[in-house]
Motif scaffolding. Structure first.
Motif, short mmCIF file in Angstrom:
data_model
loop_
_atom_site.label_atom_id
_atom_site.label_comp_id
_atom_site.label_asym_id
_atom_site.label_seq_id
_atom_site.Cartn_x
_atom_site.Cartn_y
_atom_site.Cartn_z
N GLY A 154 42.44 -17.96 -19.72
CA GLY A 154 40.82 -17.44 -19.68
C GLY A 154 40.55 -16.34 -18.73
O GLY A 154 41.59 -16.04 -18.10
N ASP A 155 39.63 -15.51 -19.06
CA ASP A 155 39.24 -14.29 -18.39
C ASP A 155 39.22 -14.61 -16.79
O ASP A 155 39.75 -13.94 -15.81
CB ASP A 155 38.15 -13.79 -18.56
CG ASP A 155 37.97 -13.18 -19.93
OD1 ASP A 155 39.16 -12.91 -20.38
OD2 ASP A 155 37.23 -12.79 -20.44
N LEU A 156 38.59 -15.89 -16.49
CA LEU A 156 38.23 -16.09 -14.99
C LEU A 156 39.79 -16.44 -14.26
O LEU A 156 40.17 -16.21 -13.37
CB LEU A 156 37.58 -17.20 -14.79
CG LEU A 156 37.36 -17.67 -13.41
CD1 LEU A 156 36.91 -16.56 -12.42
CD2 LEU A 156 36.34 -18.88 -13.07
N ASP A 157 40.50 -17.30 -15.18
CA ASP A 157 42.02 -17.54 -14.71
C ASP A 157 42.92 -16.41 -14.44
O ASP A 157 43.59 -16.37 -13.71
CB ASP A 157 42.64 -18.57 -15.73
CG ASP A 157 41.58 -19.67 -16.03
OD1 ASP A 157 41.74 -20.81 -15.22
OD2 ASP A 157 40.77 -19.56 -16.81
N ARG A 158 42.55 -15.44 -15.23
CA ARG A 158 43.60 -14.09 -15.02
C ARG A 158 43.05 -13.47 -13.75
O ARG A 158 43.96 -12.83 -13.14
CB ARG A 158 43.46 -13.17 -16.43
CG ARG A 158 44.59 -13.58 -17.45
CD ARG A 158 44.46 -12.95 -18.45
NE ARG A 158 43.31 -13.23 -19.56
CZ ARG A 158 42.35 -12.81 -19.80
NH1 ARG A 158 42.23 -11.52 -19.21
NH2 ARG A 158 41.37 -13.20 -20.35
N VAL A 159 41.53 -13.34 -13.41
CA VAL A 159 41.34 -12.84 -12.18
C VAL A 159 41.89 -13.73 -10.85
O VAL A 159 42.43 -13.09 -10.05
CB VAL A 159 39.84 -13.06 -11.97
CG1 VAL A 159 39.23 -12.77 -10.79
CG2 VAL A 159 38.95 -12.19 -13.35
N VAL A 182 31.16 -13.88 -15.78
CA VAL A 182 32.61 -13.36 -15.39
C VAL A 182 32.97 -12.27 -16.36
O VAL A 182 33.32 -11.29 -16.22
CB VAL A 182 33.49 -14.62 -15.34
CG1 VAL A 182 34.94 -14.04 -15.53
CG2 VAL A 182 33.45 -15.44 -14.08
N GLN A 183 32.64 -12.91 -17.51
CA GLN A 183 33.06 -12.08 -19.17
C GLN A 183 32.58 -10.56 -18.99
O GLN A 183 33.31 -9.58 -19.13
CB GLN A 183 33.12 -12.46 -20.16
CG GLN A 183 33.75 -14.01 -20.22
CD GLN A 183 34.15 -14.49 -21.60
OE1 GLN A 183 33.34 -14.85 -22.52
NE2 GLN A 183 35.32 -14.85 -21.91
N SER A 184 31.33 -10.51 -18.92
CA SER A 184 30.66 -9.16 -18.84
C SER A 184 30.90 -8.34 -17.67
O SER A 184 31.14 -7.19 -17.77
CB SER A 184 29.00 -9.64 -19.01
OG SER A 184 28.41 -10.18 -17.72
N ILE A 185 31.22 -9.16 -16.35
CA ILE A 185 31.58 -8.41 -15.20
C ILE A 185 32.96 -7.61 -15.49
O ILE A 185 33.40 -6.24 -15.52
CB ILE A 185 31.47 -9.00 -14.04
CG1 ILE A 185 30.24 -9.28 -13.56
CG2 ILE A 185 32.31 -8.22 -12.74
CD1 ILE A 185 30.23 -10.44 -12.63
N LEU A 186 33.82 -8.46 -16.03
CA LEU A 186 35.44 -7.87 -16.36
C LEU A 186 35.16 -6.54 -17.51
O LEU A 186 35.79 -5.60 -17.27
CB LEU A 186 36.16 -8.83 -17.11
CG LEU A 186 36.67 -9.69 -15.91
CD1 LEU A 186 37.46 -10.90 -16.54
CD2 LEU A 186 37.84 -9.02 -15.33
N TYR A 212 32.27 -7.97 -8.81
CA TYR A 212 31.50 -6.90 -9.04
C TYR A 212 32.57 -5.96 -10.09
O TYR A 212 33.72 -5.84 -9.92
CB TYR A 212 31.28 -5.86 -7.90
CG TYR A 212 30.50 -6.58 -6.81
CD1 TYR A 212 29.13 -6.40 -6.60
CD2 TYR A 212 30.95 -7.33 -5.62
CE1 TYR A 212 28.21 -6.95 -5.88
CE2 TYR A 212 30.01 -8.09 -4.94
CZ TYR A 212 28.99 -7.62 -4.95
OH TYR A 212 28.20 -8.20 -3.81
N PRO A 213 31.91 -5.14 -11.07
CA PRO A 213 32.76 -4.58 -11.80
C PRO A 213 33.41 -3.24 -11.22
O PRO A 213 32.82 -2.74 -10.24
CB PRO A 213 31.98 -3.92 -13.00
CG PRO A 213 30.51 -4.02 -12.45
CD PRO A 213 30.65 -5.40 -11.55
#
Ligand code: FES
Length: 682
Positions: A154-159, A182-186, A212-213
Motif C-alpha cells: 500500500g501507499d502508506l506501507d511504502r512511506v 495519505v494517497q492524496s498527499i503522496l 506533507y506533500p
C-alpha cells in the motif's frame, strides 16, 4: 599498522556547544559524525542538500586546550550540492552544509543554534536563552516508490519503508487521522513527502503524526505557562529553536474566583464548575494560539508539539480533572508524573496529530510550573546551594544543589498580591510600586505605576492626573513596610510606634493602634497596623517554609536566591530581605527569574532530554509537607519579627543600616496562634 595507531592519526573533531568529540576517518561525512557522537544537527531532507537545516561553522585557530588546530580547509571543498543550495537560498558566509562536507583534518565545529531558512521575524522573548535542540518531533523528507501492480504494498506501507530505509525508523505507528489523506498527499507531492515523526522517549515506538506533500521545511511548537492570573504562550520553531511570537492574557477563570482556593470551592459548589473552568482556560489557550499565529503568519496546522506547565490546580483544570482533592489534606494529585496527550483531546485548535506534553508536578501544592522553574534555573545542575521561590497565594519553594533537592509550599496567603491590605491593589497604572521614607522627617516619596518621575520630581503632578493614585501594589507594600521599619516607624516586632505621632502628622491614631499616611490626595492611603500584621503573617509563613527546607538539608546559608513569577520580577531583593521574606544572602546573588517557568517549558519543548532531566529530578526531589513539620510553628514565630527574631542578616547589614534590635515584645506571640490556612498558589 595496528588499529590504535590508525585511530590516533585520524582527525579529531569537536562539536560545540555540546563539547562532544571523537576521531573519524578522513572522508567521513560531518552529519554522520555528529550523529555518531549524539550531537543533534537538524536535517529535514536527509542529506539531499535541499533543506539547509544541517548548517555548521568551522572555528579556525589553534585550540590548545582541546589539542586541535582547526581550519576551514580541514573540510572537503564546497561541493555541488552546497553550491546549488547557496545559489538558491542564502547560505551565510562561513556556513557549510554538514550533510555535504567531509572531514579532512582536525576540526572544531560550531553547530549554530539559530539556523533559519525562512525569513522569519524573530521576536525577542523576555528570556532569549539559546536552548540546545533535540525536539520530540523530527521532520523527515522521503522519496516514496510509486505504486506497482506487481507489488501490492500500500501507499502508506511504502512511506513507512522509505522512512525505515532513509531515517532508520522502524515499527512506526501511524495516526489514524492520516489514513484517509495519505494517497492524496503522496500524489500532491509527486511521490515525495515530509513526515513528521514524534518520538519522545528513546524506548517509545515512533509515531507518524503529520504528512506533507514535498519538502516541508518548518514545524512549530508552543510552550505555555498557565498561571492562575496570567497565561503566557511562546511560539517557537522546532527546527531553529527561535521564539517567533509571544502573547499573554488574563486567565478567564478569574471570574470563577480570584485565588485558586476559591476556584476549587467553585468546583465543589457547582456541579458543572470543573467543566466550565476547563472550557474557559482552553478557550483562552485557543485565543492565544490564534494570536501567536497571527503575529507570525504561522498556520496553526503547522504547530505539532506543545508543552504546558501550571500549578497543580491549573494543571488539573486544563486536563479536565476535578481539582477537589487538591483542596484539602492530603492534597492528592490525580496524576503527578509527566502527561503525554493529544491537543485534539484537549480541544485545542491545532493539527489533529499535535502532541501535548506536561511537565510533572512536584507535589500537591508544588506544580509543573515549579518543575519548569527548577528545569530553567537548574539547582540540580550546580554545586551552589540555590533557593527558588515562586510567591503567589501559596509560595512554592525549591532548595538544593546537585547533591540533593527539597521542595515545599507554604501558605503565604494573598497579602503579597495586595489582597488583605487596606489600600492594596493589583499592579496596574495608578498603583504605588516604590516607596522611600526620609528617616528624619518621616516624609515618603513614591513612584506610581505608569508614571516615570518620583513624587518629588518635576512632572509628577501633571502625569499623575492621567492615572490617579489609587492604591499600593505588592512591591509597594513590601517597600513601604520595609522603609517604615528602616525609618523606625515600626519596631522589629511590627508595631507602629504611636509615640512618633508627636513627631510627624504622618502617624495617626487609628482606634487602639496607629497608622502611617502614605498618600494624601483624592484618596488617602494609609498603612494600618493590620496591614503590617498581614504582611508579617505572609512573610513568616514563607520564611518558615524556607527554614524547614534548610533544616532538612542541614545548611545555614544560601549561595543564590531566584525569585520567580511576576512578583519576583517587581520586588526589590533588598526590601524582600529587610522584611525577612528570604534568608540572608549577598544581594548580588539574589535575582528575579521572572520568566523561568516559561523558559523551562521552552526547554522541554525544544529538547526531549530536558523532559527526561526534569522527570528524573522531580522523582528525586524530597517533598516536605510544612503543615506536618513540628518546627514550622517555631520558625514562624521567629519570622514574625523584622527581619527575624533570631536569624542574623550580616550580608544585608553590609549594605543597609538595619535598626538596632529591641528587647522582645509580645507582638510575635500575637501571631503565635498562627494561621495555618492552606491556600493554593496564585
Ligand atoms: Fe538537508 Fe543537509 S540535511 S541540506
Amino acid at each position: 599498522m595496528d588499529q590504535k595507531v590508525l585511530e590516533e592519526k585520524d582527525p579529531l573533531v569537536l562539536f560545540m556547544p555540546s563539547g562532544r568529540r571523537g576521531r573519524f576517518k578522513k572522508g567521513t561525512n560531518v552529519l554522520d559524525a555528529a550523529r555518531q557522537l549524539g550531537v543533534y544537527v537538524e536535517s529535514v531532507c536527509g542529506g539531499r542538500g535541499i533543506c539547509g537545516r544541517c548548517q555548521i561553522e568551522v572555528q579556525e585557530g589553534n585550540f590548545a586546550k582541546h589539542g586541535i588546530t582547526s581550519a576551514n580547509d580541514h573540510l572537503s571543498p564546497f561541493g555541488a550540492k552546497e553550491k546549488r543550495y547557496a545559489e538558491k537560498r542564502d547560505l551565510i558566509s562561513g556556513r557549510r552544509l554538514s550533510c555535504s562536507s567531509m572531514i579532512e583534518g582536525d576540526l572544531l565545529i560550531d553547530v549554530p543554534q539559530d539556523v533559519q531558512v525562512n525569513a522569519q521575524i524573530v521576536r525577542k522573548a523576555a528570556d532569549t536563552r539559546l536552548i540546545e535542540r533535540n525536539p520530540a518531533i523530527q521532520m523527515c523528507y522521503v522519496e516514496v516508490e510509486e505504486p506497482d501492480m506487481h507489488k501490492p504494498l500500500g501507499d502508506l506501507d511504502r512511506v513507512k519503508a522509505a522512512l525505515e530505509k532513509d531515517w532508520g525508523f522502524s515499527d512506526i505507528i501511524v495516526d489514524q487521522h492520516l489514513l484517509p489523506r495519505v494517497q492524496s498527499i503522496l500524489r500532491a507531492g509527486n511521490w515525495t513527502v515530509t513526515a513528521a515523526i514524534h518520538k519522545d522517549m528513546d524506548t517509545a515506538r515512533p509515531s507518524l503524526i503529520a504528512l506533507y506533500p514535498g519538502l516541508k521545511n518548518e514545524a512549530y511548537g508552543i510552550a505555555c505557562d498557565i498561571g492562575s492570573t496570567t497565561i503566557a504562550m511562546h511560539l517557537s520553531s522546532l527546527l531553529s529553536g527561535q521564539t517567533i511570537a509571544s502573547a499573554g492574557r488574563s486567565n478567564p477563570q478569574i471570574r470563577f474566583g480570584e485565588d485558586l482556593m476559591s476556584r476549587v470551592s467553585y468546583v465543589m459548589m457547582n456541579p458543572d464548575g470543573c467543566e466550565a473552568m476547563t472550557k474557559a482556560v482552553r478557550n483562552a489557550l485557543n485565543g492565544l494560539i490564534e494570536e501567536v499565529c497571527a503575529q507570525s503568519g504561522v498556520d496553526p496546522q503547522d504547530i505539532l508539539d506543545t508543552v504546558f506547565v501550571g500549578n497543580p490546580i491549573m494543571h488539573h483544570l486544563f486536563l479536565g480533572i476535578d481539582p477537589t482533592e487538591l483542596g484539602g489534606a492530603p492534597f492528592a494529585l490525580a496524576v503527578s508524573g509527566a502527561v503525554h496527550s493529544w491537543a485534539s483531546d484537549l480541544n485545542l485548535a491545532l493539527n489533529p496529530g499535535t502532541r501535548v506534553y506536561m511537565l510533572p508536578c512536584i507535589a500537591g501544592h508544588v506544580g509543573a510550573d515549579a518543575a519548569a522553574v527548577t528545569l530553567s534555573e537548574g539547582p540540580h545542575r550546580q554545586d551552589q546551594m540555590m533557593l527558588l521561590v515562586d510567591v503567589g497565594t501559596n509560595a512554592e519553594i525549591v532548595l538544593g544543589n546537585s547533591q540533593r533537592v527539597v521542595a515545599a509550599s507554604s501558605p503565604t496567603g494573598p497579602a503579597f498580591e495586595g489582597a488583605e491590605i487596606s489600600c492594596g491593589q493589583r499592579a496596574a497604572p495608578g498603583a504605588i510600586e516604590r516607596v522611600r521614607i526620609d528617616p528624619i522627617t518621616l516624609e515618603p516619596r513614591v513612584r506610581v505605576l505608569g508614571v516615570e518621575p518620583w513624587s518629588d520630581e518635576p512632572g509628577f503632578s501633571e502625569q499623575i492626573e492621567k492615572t490617579g493614585v489609587n492604591g499600593v501594589c505588592g512591591s509597594g507594600i513590601i517597600e513601604v513596610i520595609a522603609e517604615m521599619y528602616l525609618a523606625g516607624i515600626i519596631s522589629e516586632d511590627g508595631v507602629i510606634n504611636g509615640a512618633m505621632a508627636s513627631q510627624s502628622s504622618r502617624i495617626i491614631e487609628d482606634g487602639r493602634t496607629f497608622s502611617y499616611v502614605l498618600w494624601e490626595g483624592e484618596n488617602r492611603l494609609t498603612i494600618t497596623q493590620n496591614d503590617v500584621r498581614a504582611i508579617q503573617l505572609a512573610k513568616a509563613a514563607l520564611y518558615a517554609g524556607i527554614k524547614l527546607l534548610m533544616d532538612k538539608l542541614e545548611i545555614d546559608h544560601l549561595d543564590r536566591i531566584g525569585l520567580a513569577g511576576a512578583f519576583g520580577s517587581f520586588i526589590d531583593p533588598k526590601y524582600a530581605m529587610v522584611l525577612g521574606l528570604v534568608p540572608d544572602c549577598s544581594l548580588d546573588r539574589v535575582e528575579a527569574v521572572g520568566n523561568a517557568a516559561g523558559t523551562g517549558a521552552r526547554m522541554a519543548l525544544l529538547n526531549r532530554d530536558h523532559r527526561r532531566e526534569i522527570e528524573h529530578t522531580v522523582t528525586a526531589i524530597e517533598k516536605i509537607e510544612t503543615a506536618l513539620e513540628p518546627k514550622f510553628q517555631e520558625h514562624f514565630v521567629y519570622a514574625m519579627a523584622l527581619p527575624n527574631k533570631v536569624d542574623p542578616f550580616p550580608k544585608l547589614a553590609e549594605v543597609v543600616n538595619l535598626p538596632e534590635k529591641t528587647a522582645p515584645q509580645d507582638s510575635a506571640g500575637g501571631a503565635s496562634g498562627g494561621r495555618r490556612r492552606r491556600r493554593s498558589r496564585g
